[in-house]
Each structure stands twice: as structure tokens, then as C-alpha cells.
Enzyme design. Structure first.
Site, mmCIF file in Angstrom:
data_model
loop_
_atom_site.group_PDB
_atom_site.id
_atom_site.type_symbol
_atom_site.label_atom_id
_atom_site.label_comp_id
_atom_site.label_asym_id
_atom_site.label_seq_id
_atom_site.Cartn_x
_atom_site.Cartn_y
_atom_site.Cartn_z
ATOM 1 N N ASP A 276 38.472 32.727 50.305
ATOM 2 C CA ASP A 276 39.902 32.971 50.074
ATOM 3 C C ASP A 276 40.781 32.469 51.221
ATOM 4 O O ASP A 276 42.011 32.477 51.105
ATOM 5 C CB ASP A 276 40.170 34.482 49.918
ATOM 6 C CG ASP A 276 39.747 35.008 48.554
ATOM 7 O OD1 ASP A 276 39.543 34.182 47.637
ATOM 8 O OD2 ASP A 276 39.634 36.237 48.418
ATOM 9 N N LYS B 226 47.005 39.542 48.947
ATOM 10 C CA LYS B 226 47.152 38.681 47.759
ATOM 11 C C LYS B 226 46.765 39.430 46.500
ATOM 12 O O LYS B 226 46.060 40.443 46.540
ATOM 13 C CB LYS B 226 46.302 37.419 47.885
ATOM 14 C CG LYS B 226 44.789 37.621 48.058
ATOM 15 C CD LYS B 226 43.963 37.828 46.815
ATOM 16 C CE LYS B 226 42.470 37.937 47.112
ATOM 17 N NZ LYS B 226 41.648 38.518 46.053
ATOM 18 N N ALA C 128 38.154 45.766 51.754
ATOM 19 C CA ALA C 128 37.227 45.611 50.599
ATOM 20 C C ALA C 128 37.842 46.158 49.321
ATOM 21 O O ALA C 128 37.229 46.919 48.576
ATOM 22 C CB ALA C 128 35.864 46.260 50.879
HETATM 23 O O1 C5P Z 1 33.355 33.342 51.040
HETATM 24 P P1 C5P Z 1 33.272 34.824 51.141
HETATM 25 O O2 C5P Z 1 32.438 35.283 52.290
HETATM 26 O O3 C5P Z 1 34.598 35.510 51.104
HETATM 27 O O4 C5P Z 1 32.540 35.302 49.820
HETATM 28 C C1 C5P Z 1 31.959 36.579 49.702
HETATM 29 C C2 C5P Z 1 30.882 36.550 48.637
HETATM 30 O O5 C5P Z 1 31.447 36.326 47.344
HETATM 31 C C3 C5P Z 1 29.885 35.440 48.815
HETATM 32 O O6 C5P Z 1 28.806 35.849 49.601
HETATM 33 C C4 C5P Z 1 29.438 35.136 47.408
HETATM 34 O O7 C5P Z 1 28.435 36.046 47.025
HETATM 35 C C5 C5P Z 1 30.648 35.462 46.570
HETATM 36 N N1 C5P Z 1 31.464 34.299 46.170
HETATM 37 C C6 C5P Z 1 30.968 33.408 45.227
HETATM 38 N N2 C5P Z 1 31.733 32.335 44.854
HETATM 39 C C7 C5P Z 1 32.962 32.127 45.383
HETATM 40 C C8 C5P Z 1 33.476 33.020 46.347
HETATM 41 C C9 C5P Z 1 32.701 34.097 46.711
HETATM 42 O O8 C5P Z 1 29.859 33.577 44.714
HETATM 43 N N3 C5P Z 1 33.669 31.068 45.001
#
Ligand code: C5P
Length: 299
Positions: free
Chosen positions: A142, A16, A101
Site C-alpha cells: 500500500d 485510506k 491492523a
Molecule cells: O505488502 P504488505 O506487507 O503490506 O502485505 C501484507 C500481506 O498481504 C502480504 O504478506 C501478503 O500475504 C498479502 N498481500 C498479497 N497481495 C498483495 C498485497 C498484500 O497477497 N497485493
């Protein structure tokens, strides 16, 4: 459960782009309140699910390093989420093409694709909106966008609110610029300052590449991103950061311009690859019996 002997299910897991990404505040759960437009790319990983012993096989380029622990892999976790308590007599194969990443959502897309494959395998009914939203907490912010299986959407909340948008057609050619390093999402959010949050939501329009509020934090962590952005501008591109980076992207209206930009960047020592925006989400293919060997090599 449906009899799957001799049948293999295959699904692409597209990368994406965040065409825009506004941080609107901080939530009680520690996550950030986000809003922006996400679109799918032709660049994709590929997943297959076939009858066999429970397991995960990862097949990728030499630069793909994924956690050796199966339970830490988002594809495996997505599959398990779909199977629930059902016995998992299936082998998932993941062929990686999306850089890890990089801000391209590869892991989240793998998780959503495996979840879709698993649901098809157990003949689950079409997923309800609430189940898709719940994947933000179970698998990652995501994942609902990918699980919704739409080519573009306005995504908000932590990532759980997905409103489909008309697919963008104006500038469908994309040049992805590889920064040559990884940037963990959590690090970028941790470096973000409230002063960098947006005051208003970005437009609900898949034709516009807007601002990304994570750019200042990503630049603080990796100042070399400024040199990369400058190199892109010198080569004639307009750099946009996707997600938490470090990948930059440029949109162009034709394939020739995209190829020229890739060539100019290569001449400047910058690795870039062309791809396109998708106009449709990926669909599950069921490959039966004798065709299985044509389509797949057994690992
Ligand atoms: O949800 P995911 O594990 O992909 O998110 C990775 C990191 O990104 C989270 O640990 C958080 O620190 C940050 N994040 C956030 N707010 C979001 C999405 C991600 O703070 N809406």
C-alpha cells in the site's frame, strides 16, 4: 546536506479507504494481483522530523501497541529508505491516531510520510514513478499509493501501479465503524479462495464504493463481522469493508447524517467515528526557529 539547525519538518500521514478491491489472480512472487480505488481520509497520524540524535519516538493513545523494535516500524524503515547511506542526525516522532491492523493503511501511510520527510531532509529531487513503485517491495504493497501524494487513485498490480483519479466530492462524509479487534492482512489473504477472485477490474471512479473481494475471507476468520454489518444496516448505514478489514465504512453526503449514524451506532453499543474524504494530499510543513516551541512539545 541542507543545514537543518532549528528547523523541524512536519507531515500528516492520512488513513485510506479501499472504495473497491478486486483480487484478479496470484502472482509469481506469491502476492495477489489487485485492482481498485483508494482514497485518503482526514483521519491521520502525524510525523515530525527534527535535528537531534538518531531515533524514533512513538506517541499514541493507550490502545496503540507497536513493535518495540525500531527496525520493524514502517515509519522508521521509510525514513531509512530515504536517507540511504547518509548519516541520520534526526529524530522522528510519530503520533498515532489511526487504529493499527484495521484496514486503514496506518502503518503504510506512516512509512510513506517518513520517506517523504526524509527525502525533503536530504534535499532529494522529486521522486520518479519508478522509485515510488519500488516502495511496494521495500516497505509494503500500500505504500506507493501514499507516497504518490494524491487524494485518490486507481491502484493495481501488487499495489505499485498508481493512477491518480479526480477526488470524489459526491459523498465526502465517512463513518468508520470500529470492529474492536485487529485482523492481520496476511491472514486474510491466506484465507482467500480463488473462487472469490473477481473476473473483471472495478470501475476507475472515486465516486463509487464497490465490492471488496477480501470480505468473504475476513468473515470466515471473524464471523462476528456479520453481526457488525447487520448492526450498521439497522442503524441506517450501508457497510463497506476497507482493505483486509476489520473496519467497515459508510459514505454519506452530509455531516448531520454522519453524526446521526454515529449516534445510532453508539446507542447499539458500536463504536464509530466520523471523518471525511480528503480532496488534497498532505503537504510537508517546515517550522523554523522560535515557532518550533509553539508547534511542538519536546518529548
Ligand atoms: O505488502 P504488505 O506487507 O503490506 O502485505 C501484507 C500481506 O498481504 C502480504 O504478506 C501478503 O500475504 C498479502 N498481500 C498479497 N497481495 C498483495 C498485497 C498484500 O497477497 N497485493
Amino acid at each position: 546536506m541542507t543545514d537543518r539547525r532549528g528547523t523541524l519538518l512536519a507531515l500528516e500521514a492520512p488513513a485510506k479507504l479501499n472504495l473497491s478491491l478486486a483480487v484478479l489472480g496470484r502472482r509469481a512472487d506469491g502476492y495477489h494481483e489487485l485492482a481498485g480505488v483508494m482514497v485518503l481520509l482526514e483521519l491521520a497520524d502525524r510525523l515530525t522530523l527534527r535535528p537531534g540524535d538518531e531515533g524514533l519516538t512513538i506517541d499514541g493513545g493507550s490502545d496503540v501497541e507497536l513493535p518495540p523494535d525500531r527496525d520493524a516500524n514502517l515509519a522508521w524503515r521509510g525514513l531509512r529508505a530515504a536517507f540511504g547511506d547518509a548519516e541520520l542526525e534526526a529524530r522522528l516522532t510519530l503520533e498515532k491516531s489511526i487504529p493499527v491492523a484495521a484496514g486503514l493503511g496506518g502503518g503504510s501511510s506512516d512509512g510513506a510520510a517518513a520517506w517523504r520527510l526524509g527525502r525533503r531532509w536530504v534535499a532529494a529531487p522529486p521522486a520518479e514513478a519508478g522509485e515510488i513503485a519500488g516502495l511496494a517491495g521495500r516497505l509494503g504493497a500500500d505504500v506507493p499509493f501514499f507516497a504518490a501524494a494524491v487524494p485518490s487513485a486507481y491502484v493495481s498490480g501488487r499495489g505499485e501501479r498508481v493512477e491518480p483519479l479526480a477526488a470524489a466530492t459526491a459523498r465526502p462524509h465517512v463513518v468508520l465503524v470500529d470492529a474492536g479487534f485487529r485482523l492481520p492482512t496476511a491472514d486474510v489473504f491466506a484465507a482467500l479462495r480463488p473462487a472469490e477472485w473477481s473476473r473483471q477490474e472495478p470501475p476507475r471512479d472515486a465516486a463509487v464504493a464497490g465490492a471488496n473481494d477480501l470480505l468473504p475471507a475476513a468473515r470466515r476468520l471473524r464471523p462476528e463481522l456479520d453481526d457488525l454489518a447487520a448492526a450498521i444496516r439497522t442503524a441506517g448505514g450501508e457497510p463497506h469493508l476497507t482493505g483486509s478489514g476489520p473496519t467497515f465504512f459508510c459514505l454519506t453526503d452530509d455531516a448531520e447524517r454522519a453524526a446521526d449514524l454515529v449516534a445510532r451506532l453508539a446507542a447499539a453499543g458500536v463504536r464509530a467515528t466520523p471523518t471525511r474524504l480528503r480532496t488534497q494530499a498532505a503537504t510537508i510543513r517546515s517550522i523554523a526557529g522560535e515557532r518550533e516551541h509553539d508547534a511542538e512539545e519536546e518529548p
